[in-house]
Design a protein around this motif. Structure first.
Motif, PDB file in Angstrom:
ATOM      1  N   UNK A 172       0.856  -1.195   0.000  1.00 33.87           N
ATOM      2  CA  UNK A 172       0.000   0.000   0.000  1.00 33.87           C
ATOM      3  C   UNK A 172       0.891   1.244   0.000  1.00 33.87           C
ATOM      4  N   UNK A 173       0.751   2.057  -1.059  1.00 34.92           N
ATOM      5  CA  UNK A 173       1.568   3.255  -1.213  1.00 34.92           C
ATOM      6  C   UNK A 173       0.795   4.525  -0.849  1.00 34.92           C
ATOM      7  N   UNK A 174      -0.526   4.435  -0.828  1.00 31.13           N
ATOM      8  CA  UNK A 174      -1.378   5.585  -0.515  1.00 31.13           C
ATOM      9  C   UNK A 174      -2.382   5.155   0.558  1.00 31.13           C
ATOM     10  N   UNK A 175      -1.976   5.293   1.802  1.00 28.65           N
ATOM     11  CA  UNK A 175      -2.791   4.829   2.924  1.00 28.65           C
ATOM     12  C   UNK A 175      -4.103   5.588   3.026  1.00 28.65           C
ATOM     13  N   UNK A 176      -4.063   6.880   2.752  1.00 26.41           N
ATOM     14  CA  UNK A 176      -5.261   7.717   2.847  1.00 26.41           C
ATOM     15  C   UNK A 176      -6.343   7.248   1.876  1.00 26.41           C
ATOM     16  N   UNK A 177      -5.949   7.011   0.639  1.00 22.60           N
ATOM     17  CA  UNK A 177      -6.915   6.545  -0.361  1.00 22.60           C
ATOM     18  C   UNK A 177      -7.374   5.121  -0.046  1.00 22.60           C
ATOM     19  N   UNK A 178      -6.482   4.321   0.463  1.00 22.33           N
ATOM     20  CA  UNK A 178      -6.823   2.946   0.842  1.00 22.33           C
ATOM     21  C   UNK A 178      -7.953   2.932   1.871  1.00 22.33           C
ATOM     22  N   UNK A 179      -7.894   3.856   2.819  1.00 23.83           N
ATOM     23  CA  UNK A 179      -8.921   3.926   3.859  1.00 23.83           C
ATOM     24  C   UNK A 179     -10.256   4.440   3.328  1.00 23.83           C
ATOM     25  N   UNK A 180     -10.224   5.075   2.145  1.00 29.13           N
ATOM     26  CA  UNK A 180     -11.454   5.607   1.559  1.00 29.13           C
ATOM     27  C   UNK A 180     -12.156   4.605   0.637  1.00 29.13           C
ATOM     28  N   UNK A 181     -11.607   3.404   0.504  1.00 32.79           N
ATOM     29  CA  UNK A 181     -12.175   2.421  -0.419  1.00 32.79           C
ATOM     30  C   UNK A 181     -13.654   2.107  -0.165  1.00 32.79           C
ATOM     31  N   UNK A 182     -14.093   1.935   1.084  1.00 30.02           N
ATOM     32  CA  UNK A 182     -15.534   1.680   1.298  1.00 30.02           C
ATOM     33  C   UNK A 182     -16.405   2.810   0.770  1.00 30.02           C
ATOM     34  N   UNK A 183     -15.968   4.044   0.986  1.00 31.14           N
ATOM     35  CA  UNK A 183     -16.719   5.199   0.508  1.00 31.14           C
ATOM     36  C   UNK A 183     -16.740   5.243  -1.020  1.00 31.14           C
ATOM     37  N   UNK A 184     -15.577   4.965  -1.631  1.00 27.90           N
ATOM     38  CA  UNK A 184     -15.484   4.955  -3.106  1.00 27.90           C
ATOM     39  C   UNK A 184     -16.400   3.888  -3.684  1.00 27.90           C
ATOM     40  N   UNK A 185     -16.424   2.720  -3.057  1.00 24.28           N
ATOM     41  CA  UNK A 185     -17.283   1.631  -3.531  1.00 24.28           C
ATOM     42  C   UNK A 185     -18.751   2.021  -3.434  1.00 24.28           C
ATOM     43  N   UNK A 186     -19.141   2.638  -2.299  1.00 18.94           N
ATOM     44  CA  UNK A 186     -20.538   3.038  -2.099  1.00 18.94           C
ATOM     45  C   UNK A 186     -20.963   4.067  -3.134  1.00 18.94           C
ATOM     46  N   UNK A 187     -20.084   5.026  -3.430  1.00 23.47           N
ATOM     47  CA  UNK A 187     -20.398   6.070  -4.416  1.00 23.47           C
ATOM     48  C   UNK A 187     -20.531   5.466  -5.811  1.00 23.47           C
ATOM     49  N   UNK A 188     -19.641   4.545  -6.144  1.00 23.72           N
ATOM     50  CA  UNK A 188     -19.708   3.909  -7.458  1.00 23.72           C
ATOM     51  C   UNK A 188     -20.980   3.071  -7.592  1.00 23.72           C
ATOM     52  N   UNK A 189     -21.325   2.350  -6.532  1.00 24.98           N
ATOM     53  CA  UNK A 189     -22.542   1.531  -6.559  1.00 24.98           C
ATOM     54  C   UNK A 189     -23.783   2.404  -6.710  1.00 24.98           C
ATOM     55  N   UNK A 190     -23.784   3.546  -6.000  1.00 26.54           N
ATOM     56  CA  UNK A 190     -24.917   4.464  -6.088  1.00 26.54           C
ATOM     57  C   UNK A 190     -25.046   5.028  -7.502  1.00 26.54           C
ATOM     58  N   UNK A 191     -23.912   5.396  -8.099  1.00 19.89           N
ATOM     59  CA  UNK A 191     -23.919   5.940  -9.462  1.00 19.89           C
ATOM     60  C   UNK A 191     -24.430   4.906 -10.458  1.00 19.89           C
ATOM     61  N   UNK A 192     -24.038   3.635 -10.274  1.00 17.94           N
ATOM     62  CA  UNK A 192     -24.495   2.564 -11.159  1.00 17.94           C
ATOM     63  C   UNK A 192     -25.998   2.350 -11.023  1.00 17.94           C
ATOM     64  N   UNK A 193     -26.485   2.402  -9.786  1.00 19.95           N
ATOM     65  CA  UNK A 193     -27.916   2.220  -9.556  1.00 19.95           C
ATOM     66  C   UNK A 193     -28.718   3.368 -10.147  1.00 19.95           C
ATOM     67  N   UNK A 194     -28.210   4.584 -10.014  1.00 29.22           N
ATOM     68  CA  UNK A 194     -28.897   5.748 -10.584  1.00 29.22           C
ATOM     69  C   UNK A 194     -28.935   5.663 -12.110  1.00 29.22           C
ATOM     70  N   UNK A 195     -27.868   5.195 -12.690  1.00 28.30           N
ATOM     71  CA  UNK A 195     -27.819   5.038 -14.143  1.00 28.30           C
ATOM     72  C   UNK A 195     -28.840   4.006 -14.603  1.00 28.30           C
ATOM     73  N   UNK A 196     -28.888   2.874 -13.884  1.00 27.78           N
ATOM     74  CA  UNK A 196     -29.838   1.822 -14.229  1.00 27.78           C
ATOM     75  C   UNK A 196     -31.282   2.311 -14.092  1.00 27.78           C
TER      76      UNK A 196
END
Length: 273
Positions: A172-196
């Motif tokens: 892991x080279x970017x610890x800060x971004x690594x810790x944001x992965x759950x948030x990134x996943x939730x945002x991506x899932x929400x965007x996919x659902x809105x598109x659908x």
């Protein structure tokens, strides 16, 4: 006729695979992307080759003479990669020099294959016992795992997220971004659902508009039944209309939604085409 194999040593240095895999960085201006490349330091290989020659000794005028055709001189690693074989020029020369012995020429290929297999067996065992082989195999496995994890991350979190976090060693080279992965996943899932949902509503609205349009034909003055009074020229236009509608609203285009196409076919019947 027989096959002769001569081992020839070269004087120049020969190099093989890299000794290491190193992390690279690319500054995009907004973030750092971590990649990889092979190091410039390479393993030095033994420099020897095998010269394969087809020969025949014979007597002429009391003296021993010899015919020969050189198949080629091949570095030992070419036997590992299975790149050792005779080309068309060798085949033609062999047939020409030994034109008086076509049967022996045909059989000599079996002897050539046997010699090649013997060398391959010896060199393969030596290669697999070498440090270069073991290190390179570890590199290939490491890169395979890296690429598999990158593919999974691209699917789950989006492109480039993985390369902003991990290097080729999966450190892991970017610890800060690594810790944001759950948030990134939730945002991506929400965007996919809105598109659908947007696509679903669009199809639904489109379906309603066509239903309303077709209802006008059923209830209003446009109804013609299966036997229309359209002229031949008008029917040609209607056929073109139908083809255009069918191309746009076919179930394959609408990902399995066949209701719009059913209405298009209903209109076709009403038009009598």
């Amino acid at each position: 006729m027989y096959v002769s194999v001569q081992k020839i040593y070269g004087k120049s240095k020969i190099y093989g695979y890299s000794k290491d895999v190193v992390t690279t960085t690319i500054n995009t201006g907004t973030t750092i992307l971590y990649g990889w490349q092979y190091s410039s330091e390479k393993f030095e290989r033994e420099n020897y080759s095998y010269k394969i020659v087809v020969k025949e000794s014979y007597r002429e005028g009391g003296k021993v003479k010899q015919k020969q055709v050189v198949m080629g001189t091949f570095h030992w690693f070419e036997f590992i990669d299975h790149y050792v074989y005779g080309d068309e020029i060798f085949d033609e020369k062999l047939a020409d020099v030994f034109a008086d012995k076509p049967d022996e020429v045909e059989n000599i290929y079996k002897d050539i294959d046997k010699k090649i297999e013997e060398i391959q067996s010896v060199e393969s065992k030596k290669w697999m016992a070498s440090k270069e082989y073991k290190v390179h195999s570890k590199h290939l496995e490491m890169i395979r795992k890296y690429e598999l994890k990158k593919t999974a991350y691209d699917e789950i979190y989006g492109k480039d997220i993985f390369e902003q976090i991990y290097d080729v060693h999966l450190k892991v080279m970017n610890q800060n971004l690594y810790e944001q992965l759950p948030k990134i996943r939730a945002e991506k899932k929400k965007a996919e659902e809105e598109k659908q949902e947007y696509e679903r509503r669009s199809r639904e609205e489109q379906h309603k508009q066509w239903e309303k349009y077709f209802k006008g034909f059923e209830d209003g003055s446009y109804q013609t039944g299966s036997c229309s009074n359209y002229t031949d020229k008008e029917k040609e236009y209607l056929k073109k209309f139908y083809k255009a509608l069918a191309a746009k609203f076919h179930p394959d285009v609408l990902e399995g939604d066949n209701e719009p196409m059913q209405l298009v076919n209903k209109l076709k019947e009403q038009w009598g085409i």
